[in-house]
Design an enzyme around this catalytic site. Structure first.
Site, PDB file in Angstrom:
ATOM      1  N   ASP A   1     -23.490 -24.376 -13.751  1.00 23.49           N
ATOM      2  CA  ASP A   1     -23.781 -25.140 -15.425  1.00 23.49           C
ATOM      3  C   ASP A   1     -22.984 -25.555 -16.097  1.00 23.49           C
ATOM      4  O   ASP A   1     -23.952 -26.743 -16.999  1.00 23.49           O
ATOM      5  CB  ASP A   1     -23.973 -23.110 -16.022  1.00 23.49           C
ATOM      6  CG  ASP A   1     -24.774 -22.017 -15.860  1.00 23.49           C
ATOM      7  OD1 ASP A   1     -25.795 -22.663 -15.684  1.00 23.49           O
ATOM      8  OD2 ASP A   1     -24.788 -21.237 -16.497  1.00 23.49           O
TER       9      ASP A   1
ATOM     10  N   HIS B   1     -16.979 -18.414 -11.017  1.00 28.07           N
ATOM     11  CA  HIS B   1     -18.091 -17.973 -10.149  1.00 28.07           C
ATOM     12  C   HIS B   1     -17.345 -16.266  -9.315  1.00 28.07           C
ATOM     13  O   HIS B   1     -16.325 -16.412  -8.957  1.00 28.07           O
ATOM     14  CB  HIS B   1     -18.566 -18.789  -9.029  1.00 28.07           C
ATOM     15  CG  HIS B   1     -20.041 -18.552  -9.021  1.00 28.07           C
ATOM     16  ND1 HIS B   1     -20.448 -17.694  -8.148  1.00 28.07           N
ATOM     17  CD2 HIS B   1     -21.247 -19.051  -9.632  1.00 28.07           C
ATOM     18  CE1 HIS B   1     -21.424 -17.417  -8.135  1.00 28.07           C
ATOM     19  NE2 HIS B   1     -21.818 -18.243  -8.949  1.00 28.07           N
TER      20      HIS B   1
ATOM     21  N   HIS C   1     -23.969 -15.366 -17.771  1.00 24.02           N
ATOM     22  CA  HIS C   1     -24.781 -16.501 -16.899  1.00 24.02           C
ATOM     23  C   HIS C   1     -25.568 -17.456 -16.898  1.00 24.02           C
ATOM     24  O   HIS C   1     -25.199 -17.426 -17.445  1.00 24.02           O
ATOM     25  CB  HIS C   1     -25.859 -14.574 -16.339  1.00 24.02           C
ATOM     26  CG  HIS C   1     -26.645 -14.849 -15.259  1.00 24.02           C
ATOM     27  ND1 HIS C   1     -26.491 -15.659 -13.911  1.00 24.02           N
ATOM     28  CD2 HIS C   1     -27.831 -13.762 -15.110  1.00 24.02           C
ATOM     29  CE1 HIS C   1     -27.355 -15.201 -13.107  1.00 24.02           C
ATOM     30  NE2 HIS C   1     -28.133 -14.066 -13.524  1.00 24.02           N
TER      31      HIS C   1
HETATM   32  C1  ACO Z   1     -25.354 -19.867 -12.983  1.00 20.67           C
HETATM   33  C2  ACO Z   1     -24.861 -18.424 -13.268  1.00 20.67           C
HETATM   34  O1  ACO Z   1     -25.010 -17.528 -13.533  1.00 20.67           O
HETATM   35  S1  ACO Z   1     -23.175 -19.349 -12.598  1.00 20.67           S
HETATM   36  C3  ACO Z   1     -21.582 -17.936 -13.608  1.00 20.67           C
HETATM   37  C4  ACO Z   1     -22.070 -18.890 -15.190  1.00 20.67           C
HETATM   38  N1  ACO Z   1     -20.952 -18.344 -15.963  1.00 20.67           N
HETATM   39  C5  ACO Z   1     -20.053 -18.743 -16.943  1.00 20.67           C
HETATM   40  O2  ACO Z   1     -19.852 -20.241 -16.307  1.00 20.67           O
HETATM   41  C6  ACO Z   1     -19.137 -17.872 -17.144  1.00 20.67           C
HETATM   42  C7  ACO Z   1     -17.983 -18.483 -17.642  1.00 20.67           C
HETATM   43  N2  ACO Z   1     -17.289 -17.423 -15.811  1.00 20.67           N
HETATM   44  C8  ACO Z   1     -16.856 -16.243 -15.937  1.00 20.67           C
HETATM   45  O3  ACO Z   1     -17.207 -15.441 -16.873  1.00 20.67           O
HETATM   46  C9  ACO Z   1     -16.818 -15.606 -14.981  1.00 20.67           C
HETATM   47  O4  ACO Z   1     -15.823 -16.505 -14.443  1.00 20.67           O
HETATM   48  C10 ACO Z   1     -17.891 -15.015 -13.696  1.00 20.67           C
HETATM   49  C11 ACO Z   1     -18.644 -14.523 -14.775  1.00 20.67           C
HETATM   50  C12 ACO Z   1     -18.571 -16.030 -13.342  1.00 20.67           C
HETATM   51  C13 ACO Z   1     -17.333 -14.092 -12.749  1.00 20.67           C
HETATM   52  O5  ACO Z   1     -16.460 -13.364 -12.911  1.00 20.67           O
HETATM   53  P1  ACO Z   1     -15.579 -12.298 -12.058  1.00 20.67           P
HETATM   54  O6  ACO Z   1     -16.092 -12.296 -10.762  1.00 20.67           O
HETATM   55  O7  ACO Z   1     -15.156 -12.009 -13.205  1.00 20.67           O
HETATM   56  O8  ACO Z   1     -14.227 -13.771 -11.916  1.00 20.67           O
HETATM   57  P2  ACO Z   1     -12.888 -13.638 -11.868  1.00 20.67           P
HETATM   58  O9  ACO Z   1     -13.073 -12.185 -10.631  1.00 20.67           O
HETATM   59  O10 ACO Z   1     -12.933 -15.597 -10.892  1.00 20.67           O
HETATM   60  O11 ACO Z   1     -11.860 -13.643 -12.521  1.00 20.67           O
HETATM   61  C14 ACO Z   1     -10.859 -13.935 -12.063  1.00 20.67           C
HETATM   62  C15 ACO Z   1      -9.725 -14.747 -13.213  1.00 20.67           C
HETATM   63  O12 ACO Z   1     -10.201 -15.821 -13.570  1.00 20.67           O
HETATM   64  C16 ACO Z   1     -10.172 -15.631 -15.052  1.00 20.67           C
HETATM   65  N3  ACO Z   1     -12.212 -16.022 -15.713  1.00 20.67           N
HETATM   66  C17 ACO Z   1     -12.817 -16.567 -14.218  1.00 20.67           C
HETATM   67  N4  ACO Z   1     -13.478 -17.084 -14.909  1.00 20.67           N
HETATM   68  C18 ACO Z   1     -13.078 -17.937 -16.116  1.00 20.67           C
HETATM   69  C19 ACO Z   1     -13.079 -19.105 -17.081  1.00 20.67           C
HETATM   70  N5  ACO Z   1     -14.824 -19.368 -17.236  1.00 20.67           N
HETATM   71  N6  ACO Z   1     -12.749 -19.126 -17.839  1.00 20.67           N
HETATM   72  C20 ACO Z   1     -11.293 -18.844 -18.495  1.00 20.67           C
HETATM   73  N7  ACO Z   1     -10.973 -17.647 -17.278  1.00 20.67           N
HETATM   74  C21 ACO Z   1     -12.395 -17.174 -16.189  1.00 20.67           C
HETATM   75  C22 ACO Z   1     -10.874 -13.849 -15.620  1.00 20.67           C
HETATM   76  O13 ACO Z   1     -11.018 -13.870 -16.030  1.00 20.67           O
HETATM   77  C23 ACO Z   1      -9.651 -13.294 -14.295  1.00 20.67           C
HETATM   78  O14 ACO Z   1      -9.146 -13.220 -15.283  1.00 20.67           O
HETATM   79  P3  ACO Z   1      -7.982 -12.039 -15.181  1.00 20.67           P
HETATM   80  O15 ACO Z   1      -7.605 -11.955 -13.562  1.00 20.67           O
HETATM   81  O16 ACO Z   1      -6.602 -12.629 -16.045  1.00 20.67           O
HETATM   82  O17 ACO Z   1      -8.738 -10.927 -15.621  1.00 20.67           O
HETATM   83  O1  OAA Z   2     -24.918 -15.711  -8.429  1.00 20.46           O
HETATM   84  C1  OAA Z   2     -24.125 -15.892  -9.314  1.00 20.46           C
HETATM   85  O2  OAA Z   2     -23.534 -14.407  -9.880  1.00 20.46           O
HETATM   86  C2  OAA Z   2     -24.419 -16.390 -10.658  1.00 20.46           C
HETATM   87  C3  OAA Z   2     -25.166 -17.565 -10.150  1.00 20.46           C
HETATM   88  O3  OAA Z   2     -24.193 -18.738  -9.703  1.00 20.46           O
HETATM   89  C4  OAA Z   2     -26.718 -17.819  -9.914  1.00 20.46           C
HETATM   90  O4  OAA Z   2     -27.859 -17.050 -10.447  1.00 20.46           O
HETATM   91  O5  OAA Z   2     -27.250 -18.888 -10.341  1.00 20.46           O
END
Ligand code: ACO
Ligand code: OAA
Length: 374
Positions: A311, A260, A221
């Site tokens: 981010d 996301h 997050h």
């Molecule tokens: C302000 C915020 O909070 S924005 C989010 C900040 N977080 C990050 O940047 C962390 C990196 N990103 C992630 O871990 C994820 O994309 C999350 C947590 C944001 C969303 O998680 P989910 O909704 O479960 O992602 P989603 O369903 O789109 O994932 C689909 C596939 O893509 C992969 N994937 C998604 N994001 C990434 C990533 N950043 N790097 C590599 N692989 C990824 C997942 O592992 C998944 O693969 P799988 O089906 O083989 O398991």
């Molecule tokens: O909406 C989310 O899951 C994460 C995010 O981008 C935020 O909190 O800004």
């Protein structure tokens, strides 16, 4: 639009309640706060106007804004007892633990006695968070006990001056202001949902916000902006970035700052902060970190169809402004407090305790074996 299968895991795709505060990804990639597009707000408003909008439902007029700024300015200083606590937190503490403790301790000193004080509690935290972060940081890292008031009328300028002792340039103040706008609110994300669950028990504002800080801390997050910075700093060139990211993906590592839970094609905040990062890079006089970031973005889209979330370009933007990496996620707290508190108020206005059910997957009913027979 790219279609993505949403399974029930992580409550994905399920509505967990109503909100009038925000829409996320309604048209595939949009973000609105109370009906205003975030890019419109980032171009034409300040963070204090956005805070007012989230809390009160409408943008302020000039007099209302001036009054609100004044009100916040008067609430910036920290009680001595809180300064004492912050001085005891070691330099190698996690800065999000500092924010969590600062919020919780302020709740001991100035508790929200009843819900008529909710706006006052939210404003107090909004005004005090920059000083909580900087008082600890400057004391533990520079051995300086800072003055918690500044002559800056915006939260963005106030924070930058607390951190550096210098009045920020107009460019830096504006970028920080935009950043605070972009991070302010995002519907039922994990930290906001934490705040709402806590609020639904009729708990106090400080407890709701303290819990939300704990949820924002994680690298999936809010912690992703710091993790993205740590990653891009390891890359020596755009080519190196692509090679190393390919290795990371081959090792099934998550690339922080990408992907996301809700957006399918892009995060609308990315294009905005990316533009400011580019501007800051040319002012900084060395664009290499920006160029590396752009290479990461291209690589992830070409190989995985994953896009930068809010981010990723925040990392280089904050870095060009001279902000220490460990303060990246605490800045997010200073901003998202507005969304969290607005959601707490919305939950309280139409409350039922949040208590979902679980599908049981454990043992069948059984008897306790006496301890000597186990
Ligand atoms: C302000 C915020 O909070 S924005 C989010 C900040 N977080 C990050 O940047 C962390 C990196 N990103 C992630 O871990 C994820 O994309 C999350 C947590 C944001 C969303 O998680 P989910 O909704 O479960 O992602 P989603 O369903 O789109 O994932 C689909 C596939 O893509 C992969 N994937 C998604 N994001 C990434 C990533 N950043 N790097 C590599 N692989 C990824 C997942 O592992 C998944 O693969 P799988 O089906 O083989 O398991
Ligand atoms: O909406 C989310 O899951 C994460 C995010 O981008 C935020 O909190 O800004």
């Amino acid at each position: 639009m790219v279609d993505k299968k949403l399974s029930g895991a992580g409550l994905r795709g399920q509505s967990a309640g109503e909100t009038a505060l925000c829409t996320v990804g309604k048209s595939g990639s949009g973000l609105t706060y109370r009906g205003y597009d975030v890019s419109d707000l980032a171009d034409n408003a300040t963070f204090e106007e956005v805070a007012y909008l989230l809390f009160k439902g409408e943008l302020p007029n000039a007099t209302q804004l001036e009054d609100y700024r004044k009100n916040l300015s008067e609430k910036r200083d920290l009680p001595e007892a809180l300064k004492e606590v912050l001085k005891r937190i070691p330099a190698d503490a996690h800065p999000m633990d500092v924010m969590r403790t600062g919020c919780s301790f302020l709740g001991n000193l100035e508790p929200e006695q009843d819900f008529t004080q909710q706006q006052q509690a939210a404003d107090r935290l909004l005004a005090a968070f920059p000083a909580i972060m900087c008082y600890w940081y400057r004391f533990s890292h520079d051995n300086v006990e800072i003055e918690c008031n500044t002559d800056q009328d915006s939260i963005a300028g106030h924070f930058l001056k607390l951190l550096t002792d210098q009045a920020p340039s107009e460019l830096h103040r504006r970028v920080m202001d935009v950043s605070l706008i972009l991070y302010a609110e995002h519907e039922f994300n994990a930290s906001t949902f934490t705040a709402r669950v806590c609020a639904s028990t009729l708990s106090d504002m400080f407890s709701c916000i303290t819990g939300a800080i704990g949820s924002l801390r994680g690298p999936l997050h809010g912690g992703a902006n710091e993790a993205a910075m740590d990653m891009i700093q390891k890359f020596s060139s755009p080519e190196d970035a692509k090679l190393k990211m390919a290795e990371m993906l081959a090792n099934k590592e998550k690339i922080m700052g990408f992907g996301h839970a809700i957006y399918r094609e892009s995060d609308p905040r990315n294009v905005i902060i990316k533009r400011w990062s580019e501007k800051l890079a040319s002012e900084f006089g060395d664009t290499s970190l920006y160029d590396i970031s752009v290479a990461c973005e291209e690589f992830m889209w070409d190989t995985k169809k994953l896009f930068c979330n809010a981010d990723f370009f925040h990392a280089s933007a904050y870095h060009f402004m001279g902000i220490p990496t460990k303060l990246f996620t605490p800045i997010f707290v200073c901003s998202r407090l507005t969304g969290w508190a607005a959601h707490v108020m919305e939950q309280r206005a139409n409350n039922r305790i949040i208590r979902p059910s679980a599908d049981y997957i454990g043992e069948e009913p059984r008897k306790v074996t006496p301890i000597e027979q186990r």
